[in-house]
Design a protein around this motif. Structure first.
Motif, PDB file in Angstrom:
ATOM      1  N   ASP A  80      13.845   8.534  14.823  1.00 60.89           N
ATOM      2  CA  ASP A  80      13.955   9.924  15.248  1.00 60.89           C
ATOM      3  C   ASP A  80      14.401  10.791  14.081  1.00 60.89           C
ATOM      4  O   ASP A  80      15.535  11.247  14.013  1.00 60.89           O
ATOM      5  CB  ASP A  80      14.936  10.050  16.418  1.00 60.89           C
ATOM      6  CG  ASP A  80      14.872  11.414  17.084  1.00 60.89           C
ATOM      7  OD1 ASP A  80      14.082  12.259  16.616  1.00 60.89           O
ATOM      8  OD2 ASP A  80      15.619  11.642  18.055  1.00 60.89           O
ATOM      9  N   MET A  81      13.474  11.025  13.149  1.00 61.39           N
ATOM     10  CA  MET A  81      13.841  11.774  11.950  1.00 61.39           C
ATOM     11  C   MET A  81      14.007  13.265  12.231  1.00 61.39           C
ATOM     12  O   MET A  81      14.732  13.951  11.521  1.00 61.39           O
ATOM     13  CB  MET A  81      12.793  11.560  10.860  1.00 61.39           C
ATOM     14  CG  MET A  81      12.722  10.126  10.374  1.00 61.39           C
ATOM     15  SD  MET A  81      14.339   9.439   9.937  1.00 61.39           S
ATOM     16  CE  MET A  81      14.865  10.550   8.658  1.00 61.39           C
ATOM     17  N   ALA A  82      13.336  13.781  13.267  1.00 56.89           N
ATOM     18  CA  ALA A  82      13.458  15.208  13.579  1.00 56.89           C
ATOM     19  C   ALA A  82      14.909  15.565  13.894  1.00 56.89           C
ATOM     20  O   ALA A  82      15.429  16.593  13.438  1.00 56.89           O
ATOM     21  CB  ALA A  82      12.549  15.570  14.746  1.00 56.89           C
ATOM     22  N   GLU A  83      15.572  14.700  14.649  1.00 59.03           N
ATOM     23  CA  GLU A  83      16.964  14.951  15.003  1.00 59.03           C
ATOM     24  C   GLU A  83      17.857  14.883  13.776  1.00 59.03           C
ATOM     25  O   GLU A  83      18.750  15.718  13.584  1.00 59.03           O
ATOM     26  CB  GLU A  83      17.434  13.947  16.055  1.00 59.03           C
ATOM     27  CG  GLU A  83      18.851  14.176  16.537  1.00 59.03           C
ATOM     28  CD  GLU A  83      19.247  13.247  17.672  1.00 59.03           C
ATOM     29  OE1 GLU A  83      20.461  13.100  17.909  1.00 59.03           O
ATOM     30  OE2 GLU A  83      18.343  12.671  18.315  1.00 59.03           O
ATOM     31  N   ALA A  84      17.623  13.889  12.919  1.00 56.45           N
ATOM     32  CA  ALA A  84      18.434  13.750  11.709  1.00 56.45           C
ATOM     33  C   ALA A  84      18.228  14.952  10.788  1.00 56.45           C
ATOM     34  O   ALA A  84      19.186  15.475  10.203  1.00 56.45           O
ATOM     35  CB  ALA A  84      18.078  12.456  10.983  1.00 56.45           C
ATOM     36  N   CYS A  85      16.980  15.411  10.655  1.00 52.95           N
ATOM     37  CA  CYS A  85      16.685  16.532   9.759  1.00 52.95           C
ATOM     38  C   CYS A  85      17.231  17.858  10.292  1.00 52.95           C
ATOM     39  O   CYS A  85      17.389  18.815   9.536  1.00 52.95           O
ATOM     40  CB  CYS A  85      15.184  16.642   9.528  1.00 52.95           C
ATOM     41  SG  CYS A  85      14.500  15.270   8.561  1.00 52.95           S
ATOM     42  N   ALA A  86      17.487  17.916  11.601  1.00 48.41           N
ATOM     43  CA  ALA A  86      18.037  19.138  12.202  1.00 48.41           C
ATOM     44  C   ALA A  86      19.557  19.125  12.259  1.00 48.41           C
ATOM     45  O   ALA A  86      20.177  20.100  12.687  1.00 48.41           O
ATOM     46  CB  ALA A  86      17.466  19.310  13.609  1.00 48.41           C
ATOM     47  N   ASP A  87      20.167  18.019  11.837  1.00 45.45           N
ATOM     48  CA  ASP A  87      21.629  17.879  11.866  1.00 45.45           C
ATOM     49  C   ASP A  87      22.212  18.555  10.621  1.00 45.45           C
ATOM     50  O   ASP A  87      22.280  17.954   9.539  1.00 45.45           O
ATOM     51  CB  ASP A  87      21.998  16.397  11.915  1.00 45.45           C
ATOM     52  CG  ASP A  87      23.492  16.164  12.077  1.00 45.45           C
ATOM     53  OD1 ASP A  87      24.280  17.090  11.795  1.00 45.45           O
ATOM     54  OD2 ASP A  87      23.865  15.039  12.470  1.00 45.45           O
ATOM     55  N   GLU A  88      22.613  19.811  10.750  1.00 42.91           N
ATOM     56  CA  GLU A  88      23.105  20.564   9.600  1.00 42.91           C
ATOM     57  C   GLU A  88      24.359  19.948   8.992  1.00 42.91           C
ATOM     58  O   GLU A  88      24.578  20.028   7.775  1.00 42.91           O
ATOM     59  CB  GLU A  88      23.375  22.022   9.998  1.00 42.91           C
ATOM     60  CG  GLU A  88      22.118  22.828  10.271  1.00 42.91           C
ATOM     61  CD  GLU A  88      21.219  22.943   9.052  1.00 42.91           C
ATOM     62  OE1 GLU A  88      21.735  22.852   7.909  1.00 42.91           O
ATOM     63  OE2 GLU A  88      19.999  23.100   9.213  1.00 42.91           O
ATOM     64  N   ASP A  89      25.176  19.326   9.821  1.00 43.36           N
ATOM     65  CA  ASP A  89      26.376  18.668   9.309  1.00 43.36           C
ATOM     66  C   ASP A  89      25.986  17.492   8.414  1.00 43.36           C
ATOM     67  O   ASP A  89      26.546  17.313   7.327  1.00 43.36           O
ATOM     68  CB  ASP A  89      27.248  18.199  10.474  1.00 43.36           C
ATOM     69  CG  ASP A  89      28.580  17.645   9.993  1.00 43.36           C
ATOM     70  OD1 ASP A  89      29.280  18.340   9.238  1.00 43.36           O
ATOM     71  OD2 ASP A  89      28.910  16.496  10.371  1.00 43.36           O
ATOM     72  N   LEU A  91      23.109  17.098   6.823  1.00 44.10           N
ATOM     73  CA  LEU A  91      22.466  17.611   5.613  1.00 44.10           C
ATOM     74  C   LEU A  91      23.506  18.158   4.628  1.00 44.10           C
ATOM     75  O   LEU A  91      23.378  17.960   3.411  1.00 44.10           O
ATOM     76  CB  LEU A  91      21.461  18.709   5.969  1.00 44.10           C
ATOM     77  CG  LEU A  91      20.279  18.297   6.849  1.00 44.10           C
ATOM     78  CD1 LEU A  91      19.355  19.481   7.092  1.00 44.10           C
ATOM     79  CD2 LEU A  91      19.505  17.140   6.234  1.00 44.10           C
ATOM     80  N   ALA A  92      24.527  18.827   5.160  1.00 44.01           N
ATOM     81  CA  ALA A  92      25.569  19.373   4.288  1.00 44.01           C
ATOM     82  C   ALA A  92      26.300  18.265   3.541  1.00 44.01           C
ATOM     83  O   ALA A  92      26.597  18.385   2.344  1.00 44.01           O
ATOM     84  CB  ALA A  92      26.549  20.211   5.100  1.00 44.01           C
ATOM     85  N   HIS A  93      26.600  17.182   4.252  1.00 45.00           N
ATOM     86  CA  HIS A  93      27.292  16.059   3.607  1.00 45.00           C
ATOM     87  C   HIS A  93      26.387  15.357   2.598  1.00 45.00           C
ATOM     88  O   HIS A  93      26.857  14.904   1.538  1.00 45.00           O
ATOM     89  CB  HIS A  93      27.775  15.068   4.664  1.00 45.00           C
ATOM     90  CG  HIS A  93      29.019  15.508   5.367  1.00 45.00           C
ATOM     91  ND1 HIS A  93      30.215  15.702   4.717  1.00 45.00           N
ATOM     92  CD2 HIS A  93      29.244  15.803   6.681  1.00 45.00           C
ATOM     93  CE1 HIS A  93      31.136  16.093   5.575  1.00 45.00           C
ATOM     94  NE2 HIS A  93      30.578  16.167   6.776  1.00 45.00           N
ATOM     95  N   VAL A  94      25.098  15.246   2.921  1.00 41.85           N
ATOM     96  CA  VAL A  94      24.159  14.641   1.972  1.00 41.85           C
ATOM     97  C   VAL A  94      24.104  15.476   0.695  1.00 41.85           C
ATOM     98  O   VAL A  94      24.135  14.942  -0.423  1.00 41.85           O
ATOM     99  CB  VAL A  94      22.756  14.504   2.612  1.00 41.85           C
ATOM    100  CG1 VAL A  94      21.699  14.185   1.542  1.00 41.85           C
ATOM    101  CG2 VAL A  94      22.764  13.412   3.671  1.00 41.85           C
ATOM    102  N   ARG A  95      24.048  16.801   0.842  1.00 39.95           N
ATOM    103  CA  ARG A  95      24.056  17.674  -0.342  1.00 39.95           C
ATOM    104  C   ARG A  95      25.353  17.512  -1.133  1.00 39.95           C
ATOM    105  O   ARG A  95      25.348  17.482  -2.371  1.00 39.95           O
ATOM    106  CB  ARG A  95      23.902  19.138   0.078  1.00 39.95           C
ATOM    107  CG  ARG A  95      22.555  19.504   0.686  1.00 39.95           C
ATOM    108  CD  ARG A  95      22.433  20.998   0.869  1.00 39.95           C
ATOM    109  NE  ARG A  95      21.367  21.329   1.796  1.00 39.95           N
ATOM    110  CZ  ARG A  95      21.550  21.606   3.089  1.00 39.95           C
ATOM    111  NH1 ARG A  95      22.780  21.606   3.598  1.00 39.95           N
ATOM    112  NH2 ARG A  95      20.526  21.897   3.867  1.00 39.95           N
ATOM    113  N   ALA A 117      17.194  18.613   3.078  1.00 39.05           N
ATOM    114  CA  ALA A 117      18.400  19.036   2.364  1.00 39.05           C
ATOM    115  C   ALA A 117      18.069  19.783   1.077  1.00 39.05           C
ATOM    116  O   ALA A 117      18.979  20.210   0.357  1.00 39.05           O
ATOM    117  CB  ALA A 117      19.269  17.825   2.049  1.00 39.05           C
ATOM    118  N   GLY A 118      16.770  19.932   0.775  1.00 36.52           N
ATOM    119  CA  GLY A 118      16.349  20.650  -0.422  1.00 36.52           C
ATOM    120  C   GLY A 118      16.432  19.850  -1.699  1.00 36.52           C
ATOM    121  O   GLY A 118      16.327  20.408  -2.795  1.00 36.52           O
ATOM    122  N   LEU A 119      16.549  18.517  -1.573  1.00 37.50           N
ATOM    123  CA  LEU A 119      16.752  17.677  -2.755  1.00 37.50           C
ATOM    124  C   LEU A 119      15.455  17.151  -3.363  1.00 37.50           C
ATOM    125  O   LEU A 119      15.484  16.517  -4.421  1.00 37.50           O
ATOM    126  CB  LEU A 119      17.667  16.501  -2.392  1.00 37.50           C
ATOM    127  CG  LEU A 119      19.063  16.905  -1.922  1.00 37.50           C
ATOM    128  CD1 LEU A 119      19.830  15.698  -1.402  1.00 37.50           C
ATOM    129  CD2 LEU A 119      19.835  17.584  -3.050  1.00 37.50           C
TER     130      LEU A 119
END
Length: 322
Positions: A80-89, A91-95, A117-119
């Protein structure tokens, strides 16, 4: 290199092998390579148990508890990548972790998280062959290589589907400690140090095993042992008693690639194996694999593998003498 911290980011419905494959490589390297010391941790947004897509639950550390910097950031893939990609928290930690990491990596569809995440902006990347078109359309700023087992673009590494995470981790070990160290780990895990060809070979070749047409099945079984024969479309069509047009259509439908593409991949695979495991001269390998001239084989290596036969042997030929 000293102690290297590896953080593997995961989430509910992750593919367990995306997580455990790289972990086993880093763990084995730490045991087998004197200079290697990888500290691994599996992390998720909230921490605690995570239920993988296979139904197996495994423990994780909360992303908020990860102390920077980590040396290598790995983002696993999942269902379920859509849910992971929509998890702003998430993505913020990944950045946050990516900003101080020496290198940023993903396994399979984990590339979607890096892209969200724009990476991956302005970079080359790959993901599972079945998801490459989706990644390219969702993130047109990413140059998606649909055939690569893994792609390195500067300090960002992405890999193809599932087991390709092992290939990626072996490449990371080789980058840290050299190809001999990676080869020792590969032998211990009983996996290839580097698989010949790209990931698109797997869907057609696996589909080839289930070809419905008996003449095509028989031809596919015959081909690997007759690479020096005339394997042109007219010759192959005559062998299965079909017109050239009908043969090309049936082959492409059942195997997924054209006859010429399939033959070239078989010859490349055979050539890679001989380069890695023998001391045969390159012109001899070109001849017995059906390329004829070394120049023809060199062009195929450049086009399909983005390397040369000589470079391939220099990187992996030491396996023949160990």
């Amino acid at each position: 290199m000293g102690d290297l911290g590896v953080a593997v980011v995961t989430f509910p419905s992750a593919q367990i092998l995306d997580v455990t494959g790289p972990l086993e490589v880093f763990s084995s390297a730490t045991r087998l390579v004197p200079a290697a010391a990888y500290r691994t941790q599996v992390v998720s947004s909230s921490g605690g148990p995570v239920l993988a897509s296979s139904g197996l639950s495994f423990g994780t550390t909360a992303l908020t508890d990860v102390v920077e910097p980590v040396d290598t950031l790995v983002v696993a893939g999942g269902r379920d990548m859509a849910e992971a990609c929509a998890d702003e928290d998430l993505l913020a930690h990944v950045r946050r972790l990516a900003s101080s990491a020496r290198r940023i990596t993903s396994v399979c569809s984990g590339a979607f998280v890096l892209a969200a995440a724009g990476l991956l902006e302005g970079r080359r990347a790959t993901t599972h062959w079945a998801e490459c078109q989706l990644l390219a359309s969702a993130h047109p700023d990413v140059s998606v290589d649909g055939d690569a087992i893994y792609v390195r673009d500067g300090d960002v590494w992405t890999s193809a589907g599932v087991t390709a995470g092992i290939d990626l981790a072996l490449a990371l070990v080789a980058d840290d400690h050299g190809p001999r160290a990676a080869a020792a780990v590969a032998r211990h895990l009983v996996v290839y140090l580097r698989r010949s060809g790209g990931q698109t070979q797997f869907s057609p070749l696996l589909a080839a095993q289930a070809a419905e047409s008996e003449p095509v099945r028989e031809l596919l079984a015959w081909l690997p042992d007759h690479l020096t024969a005339d394997l042109s479309v007219p010759a192959l069509a005559r062998r299965v008693h079909l017109s050239e047009r009908q043969f090309s259509r049936v082959f492409k439908t059942e195997v997924g690639v054209t006859p010429s593409e399939h033959v070239e991949r078989l010859r490349l695979e055979a050539a890679c194996q001989l380069l890695e495991t023998t001391r045969h001269a390159v012109d001899h390998i070109a001849r017995i694999c059906g390329f004829g001239a070394p120049e023809t084989m060199n062009r195929a290596f450049r086009r399909r593998l983005d390397t040369t036969p000589g470079d391939h042997r220099r990187h992996f030929g030491h396996l023949a003498v160990q």
